[in-house]
Design a protein around this motif. Structure first.
Motif, short mmCIF file in Angstrom:
data_model
loop_
_atom_site.label_atom_id
_atom_site.label_comp_id
_atom_site.label_asym_id
_atom_site.label_seq_id
_atom_site.Cartn_x
_atom_site.Cartn_y
_atom_site.Cartn_z
N LEU A 173 0.53 -1.12 0.53
CA LEU A 173 0.38 0.33 0.07
C LEU A 173 1.15 1.01 -0.49
N PRO A 242 -11.35 -10.68 2.02
CA PRO A 242 -12.26 -10.90 2.60
C PRO A 242 -13.16 -12.25 2.23
N PHE A 244 -16.53 -14.06 1.80
CA PHE A 244 -18.22 -13.66 1.51
C PHE A 244 -19.18 -14.80 1.90
N SER A 257 -17.39 -5.70 1.98
CA SER A 257 -16.54 -6.58 2.86
C SER A 257 -15.83 -5.10 3.76
N ASN A 259 -13.28 -5.04 4.79
CA ASN A 259 -11.78 -5.12 4.83
C ASN A 259 -12.20 -3.26 3.80
N GLU A 260 -13.16 -3.74 2.89
CA GLU A 260 -13.26 -2.16 2.53
C GLU A 260 -13.88 -1.08 2.94
N THR A 263 -10.72 0.41 4.88
CA THR A 263 -9.71 0.95 4.04
C THR A 263 -10.35 1.83 3.78
N ARG A 264 -11.40 2.50 3.24
CA ARG A 264 -11.97 3.84 3.02
C ARG A 264 -12.23 4.61 4.25
N ILE B 222 -15.04 -0.31 -10.15
CA ILE B 222 -14.82 -0.25 -8.47
C ILE B 222 -13.51 -0.68 -7.87
N MET B 223 -12.58 -0.27 -7.63
CA MET B 223 -11.25 -0.89 -6.72
C MET B 223 -11.08 0.15 -5.67
N VAL B 224 -10.01 -0.56 -4.63
CA VAL B 224 -9.42 0.66 -3.40
C VAL B 224 -8.78 0.20 -3.76
N ASP B 225 -7.53 -0.84 -3.51
CA ASP B 225 -6.66 -1.54 -2.78
C ASP B 225 -5.98 -1.86 -4.35
N CYS B 230 -9.79 -5.38 -0.69
CA CYS B 230 -11.52 -4.98 -0.31
C CYS B 230 -12.04 -5.44 -1.13
N GLY B 231 -12.59 -6.51 -1.97
CA GLY B 231 -13.23 -6.86 -2.86
C GLY B 231 -14.69 -6.26 -3.67
N ALA B 232 -14.55 -4.84 -2.99
CA ALA B 232 -15.09 -3.69 -4.77
C ALA B 232 -15.60 -4.06 -5.41
#
Lengths: 466, 296
Positions: A173, A242, A244, A257, A259-260, A263-264, B222-225, B230-232
């Protein structure tokens, strides 16, 4: 400050629940000097201190507490920092009640000594007074790579640097700290005041940290060893994937999740107006799961303005979260719907969550985890009206490293196989520890693994020299 | 920090940048993507790799300035630096794995939609490097949105340009062009690689299913990492949940649930719109006079 009752611990000041439910400031204020010295005086300084055996990194607890009692806070810090690179973090997030404090003799008749709060006090005091851990006197010229800058990686890197190694941490990251920055929220573990400072202390030991490097993609472990001159590698890449539930509707908009969601809010600071990353706050949120991460997600959603329900399939007694976290969550107004399990996410015509269908559960015979198995109560389905669902069902290790490293053995849960006492893996010169090996566990267990691996790496490289 | 070595405006709203990123440039392949974070407070923005130069240690990105973040990115100039630039992410294109023999037996048609031409380019160029010449359709709404045409002509066998409004090349959408090639020009294709807006990839996949041509699409949710955390970015492929960032971004177009993906892309639309409003209007709309409660 006089201690009136040796059986009772000095209470720690906290932000009022109704105030903190609306902000991201730290919940617990910690002890001041007077309170810390008074609490320290309750320690019996046992000859055979059982608390030390309860600590995964074996901090010399009676010694540091003695220094606190006498007001020698700097000395207390140097005692702790011999064993731990992250005392301000551990003082906040370790489950002391089931580790050091659970062994305290004081705890037999009254309250155990508040070891965690004392550790936190010492670390915060040192940070305020600009006291840093001591750097190694001589460098030995050996290069070691550490993958991941979470608790295990920082600990392993710090310990090796103290021994004179030239250590580089590679972090995927953009910020160092791993789960300490993306996972645990600000109100439990302040990022600038605590995490960034402790990371800075590890840097002060001579450790280099390279962010934005994904081992397994940007570079492989074999390349680190063969091309970049590293003589050993420690993998502390955590358990980031993560899980589900696999129920209908789970890909609807408004299902995240944990995690999401975290993290956000934590890493990307979506809760602050001056940061660009968005977050769906939700009006009525169901958090599915009962661990510490579920509590963190629930309390984050609450602070973003939502009504929040914890939905957990077993009873309150089985909640895996720390008692303190459950207690704080309840104080703040989180509602607990226990013995309840979602069976379907209900979705509106635009693809957004409009509710969840749940079923009531009852407890049967104990299962392999030793906890009573939850069983569905037939015909007890009902609908809960929510617009956001956060899945907090645990995480598993990322296969990115194991799938790109020749000869690195993993088990069926995708965890890296490593010797418990040394972190040694099936691949020569490669060590591993923390959640990447155990699956999701605690900060301090990961630190313990990083510590053991540092010792083993030192022995391995010293023998190579000889 | 990751320095911008070159910036080029490809159209009214589309920009190309060469960014100095040694580790990414050394290890990336066509089909993969990077994540860019411009500054301390910025979002993590996923962008497919458009080209790379292992010697110059640069990676080329192409983006369309549509949201608040990409508009901000367009303001960066040569010599400026991005705070973070991480990659390569995702799986490389399947074509990279194929042997020369396998490739020689494949007649490949690339279908590039708008800014999706950028991720198509490195694949066509890569194949050319291995002695394979592929056809390529570049489609867009109008002439201004057609990019990389000359670069593509240098590496592709044939380049067909089509615009919805007929302002350039053939008039019609990419499907009209595919039908024309297959039916009127008797072209035989064994594989279609379609990259562009989700709606385009959906309709191309529907057509190629009819035509019985295997089809690969590249998803950009859409994604974050971008590392599976994150699974987005989850999507449904053949009834199974996949993460675009680690399992993709390329998938079998005949198995992807495009409708679900399109819905998921709407998730933060309103929030992004709000961010843009905040940026444009600053504090002016927090007065409450408009009755929007501070949030348009």
């Amino acid at each position: 400050m006089e201690v009136k009752d040796m059986l009772t611990r000095i209470p720690v000041r906290e932000q009022e629940p109704e105030v903190r439910a609306h902000n991201f400031e730290e919940v617990c204020y910690g002890y001041n000097e007077e309170e810390a010295m008074a609490e320290a005086s309750r320690c019996l300084k046992c000859k055979n201190p059982r608390c030390v055996s309860g600590c995964p990194v074996s901090i010399d607890i009676p010694s540091f507490i003695k220094e606190v009692e006498e007001g020698n806070f700097e000395a207390a810090y140097h005692v702790i920092s011999k064993y731990s690179a992250l005392p301000a973090v551990c003082g906040r997030v370790c489950p002391q009640e089931s580790q050091c404090e659970s062994k305290c003799i004081r705890g037999i008749k009254g309250d155990a000594v508040s070891i965690g709060k004392l550790e936190r006090f010492v670390a915060d005091w040192a940070a305020e007074h600009g006291i840093k851990p001591k750097e190694a006197e001589a460098k030995n010229g050996h290069k070691v790579a550490v993958i991941g800058s979470g608790p295990s990686g920082l600990t392993c890197a710090g310990d090796l640097a103290k021994l004179g190694y030239d250590v580089t941490i590679f972090e995927a990251l953009h910020e160092a700290g791993g789960v300490l920055v993306y996972g645990i929220p600000e109100f439990r573990l302040p990022k600038e005041k605590v995490v960034a400072k402790e990371v800075e202390n590890v840097r002060a030991l001579g450790v280099k940290i390279e962010t934005n490097v994904i081992v397994g993609r940007s570079i492989t472990i074999d390349e680190l060893l063969d091309e970049e001159g590293f003589e050993a590698v420690f993998i502390g890449s955590g358990a980031g994937l993560p899980r589900f539930m696999g129920i209908p509707g789970e890909n609807a908009n408004g299902v995240f999740s944990a995690n999401e969601y975290l993290t956000r809010s934590n890493l990307m600071k979506a809760f602050r107006d001056d940061h660009d990353t968005p977050i769906v706050a939700g009006k009525k949120v169901a958090v599915v799961g009962g661990g510490n991460v579920a509590m963190d997600a629930a309390r984050t959603a609450l602070r973003l303005g939502a009504e929040v329900h914890i939905v957990y399939r077993r009873s309150e007694e089985e909640l895996p979260a720390r008692v303190e976290e459950v207690h704080h969550a309840k104080q703040e107004g989180i509602q607990f719907d226990v013995l309840t399990n979602p069976t379907e996410i209900l979705v509106d015509e635009n693809g957004w969550v409009k509710g969840i269908r749940c079923i009531r559960m009852e407890l049967g015979e104990p299962d392999e985890s030793g906890r009573r198995r939850p069983i569905e109560v037939e015909g007890s389905e009902f609908e809960m009206d929510v617009d956001t669902v956060i899945m907090s069902l645990g995480t598993s290790p990322n296969p990115l490293i194991s799938s790109t490293t020749k000869g690195l053995e993993i088990n069926r849960r995708k965890c890296i196989v490593a010797e418990e006492a040394t972190g040694k893996t099936s691949k020569e010169a490669v060590y591993a520890g923390g959640d990447a090996v155990t699956g999701a566990a605690t900060v301090i267990l990961a630190m313990g693994a990083g510590k053991h691996a540092a010792k083993a790496i030192d022995e391995f490289l010293s023998n190579k020299d000889a | 920090m990751f320095k911008i070595a070159k910036k080029q405006q490809l159209s009214n709203s589309i920009y190309l940048m060469d960014v100095v990123a040694p580790r990414v440039a050394k290890s990336c392949y066509p089909g993969q993507f990077v994540i860019v974070k411009m500054d301390e407070n910025g979002e993590r923005i996923p962008l497919t790799i458009c080209d790379y130069d292992r010697e110059a240690q640069t990676v080329t990105i192409v983006f369309q300035a549509v949201g608040a973040s990409t508009r901000k990115m367009a303001e960066y100039e040569e010599g400026d630096s991005f705070r973070d630039f991480v990659g390569p992410l995702g799986q490389e294109s399947e074509l990279v794995e194929k042997t020369d023999e396998e490739l020689q037996n494949l007649n490949i048609l690339f279908v590039a939609g708008g800014v999706g031409t950028a991720p198509v380019y490195p694949q066509v160029k890569y194949l050319r490097g291995r002695g394979i010449k592929a056809d390529c359709i570049i489609g867009a709404r109008n002439k201004d949105l057609i990019i990389l045409e000359d670069a593509m002509k240098e590496v592709a066998e044939n380049v067909y340009v089509t615009t919805d409004d007929g302002s350039y090349g053939m008039k019609g959408n990419v499907n009209d062009c595919i039908k024309h090639l297959v039916h009127n020009e008797n072209k035989k294709y064994d594989l279609v690689v379609a990259i562009g807006p989700v709606i385009m990839m959906k309709f191309v996949s529907l057509l190629t299913k009819e035509l019985n041509i295997p089809t690969i699409v590249s998803m950009n949710p859409i994604m974050v990492d971008g590392t599976g955390m994150c699974g987005a970015c989850r999507l449904t492929v053949g009834g199974e949940v996949k993460f675009a960032c680690v399992d993709g971004p390329e998938f079998d177009g005949h198995l992807v649930d495009f409708d679900e993906s399109m819905k998921r892309q709407q998730m933060y639309k309103t929030e992004e719109g709000r961010a843009l409003l905040r940026e444009k209007e600053g504090e002016t709309h927090h007065h409450g006079g408009c009755g929007c409660g501070g949030d348009k």
